[in-house]
Design a protein around this motif. Sequence first.
Motif, PDB file in Angstrom:
ATOM      1  N   TRP A  29      -8.036  30.492 -22.188  1.00 24.30           N
ATOM      2  CA  TRP A  29      -9.089  29.545 -21.831  1.00 24.30           C
ATOM      3  C   TRP A  29      -8.935  29.034 -20.407  1.00 24.30           C
ATOM      4  N   VAL A  43     -12.370  22.289 -21.595  1.00 24.78           N
ATOM      5  CA  VAL A  43     -12.624  23.487 -22.392  1.00 24.78           C
ATOM      6  C   VAL A  43     -11.667  23.550 -23.574  1.00 24.78           C
ATOM      7  N   LEU A  44     -10.383  23.327 -23.310  1.00 27.68           N
ATOM      8  CA  LEU A  44      -9.371  23.400 -24.371  1.00 27.68           C
ATOM      9  C   LEU A  44      -9.594  22.337 -25.437  1.00 27.68           C
ATOM     10  N   ALA A  47     -12.075  23.755 -27.902  1.00 22.03           N
ATOM     11  CA  ALA A  47     -11.930  25.129 -28.366  1.00 22.03           C
ATOM     12  C   ALA A  47     -11.205  25.247 -29.697  1.00 22.03           C
ATOM     13  N   THR A  52     -14.860  31.720 -30.674  1.00 24.94           N
ATOM     14  CA  THR A  52     -14.911  31.917 -29.224  1.00 24.94           C
ATOM     15  C   THR A  52     -16.334  31.840 -28.702  1.00 24.94           C
ATOM     16  N   THR A  55     -17.530  28.279 -28.303  1.00 27.70           N
ATOM     17  CA  THR A  55     -16.914  27.568 -27.187  1.00 27.70           C
ATOM     18  C   THR A  55     -17.509  28.041 -25.869  1.00 27.70           C
TER      19      THR A  55
END
Length: 224
Positions: A29, A43-44, A47, A52, A55
């Motif tokens: 990521w 982002v993390l 997620a 996937t 995200t």
Amino acid sequence: MGITVTAQALLFDMDGTLVDSTAAVERTWRRFAARHGLDPAAVLAGAHGQRTAETVAAHAPPGTDTAAETAWLVAQDIADTSGTVALPGAAELLAALPRGRWALVTSAGRELAERRMAAAGLPLPDVIVAAEDVRRGKPDPEGYLAAAGRLGVDPRATVVFEDAELGLRAGRAAGGWTVVVGPHGGGAARCRPRITDYRGAACSDSGDALRLTLPTRLPSMVPA
């Protein structure tokens, strides 16, 4: 001290639940974030426990080919399993389970699930419900309902092991008795039994049901 419950089947998430793949997940990521000038922490944060493609759709800049980006990310994940290990005690617990009494319900794709489980030295069950097997990802209960159906058991007679908010919500929505693995403290984890890992866990099969002992105490309130 511990608690003992009976169940018809055990249903496991994978990442963070049976397998510690944190290092590999973060590397992938962070590559995605760098490609698009995104904040990797943001982002993390969204997620974990999510497919996937979902995200990517949530974070990719407008105009991004999300299908191509998802395929690139999946390829990165499949190629990079360095540092992926089993949670302590997971191998021993899975070895004690009859093959038709447990399933893997993961937001990862099937090939990635197979690679990460192999990297961690864990066996695969007969029933795997992966990202491509459901129309709606967690927190929708579709994956857990499908796994219970394929095992031929009532989802209300299952124990669901999860480490993330979306997965815990999915397991509870399916009717499973959810167990929190690890430190997650979101709303779906409130008043649920919690284990750090599987050391001290044991399971036996009476023929009619599984008898599962977990190294944890039952909370004073366990909402349905």
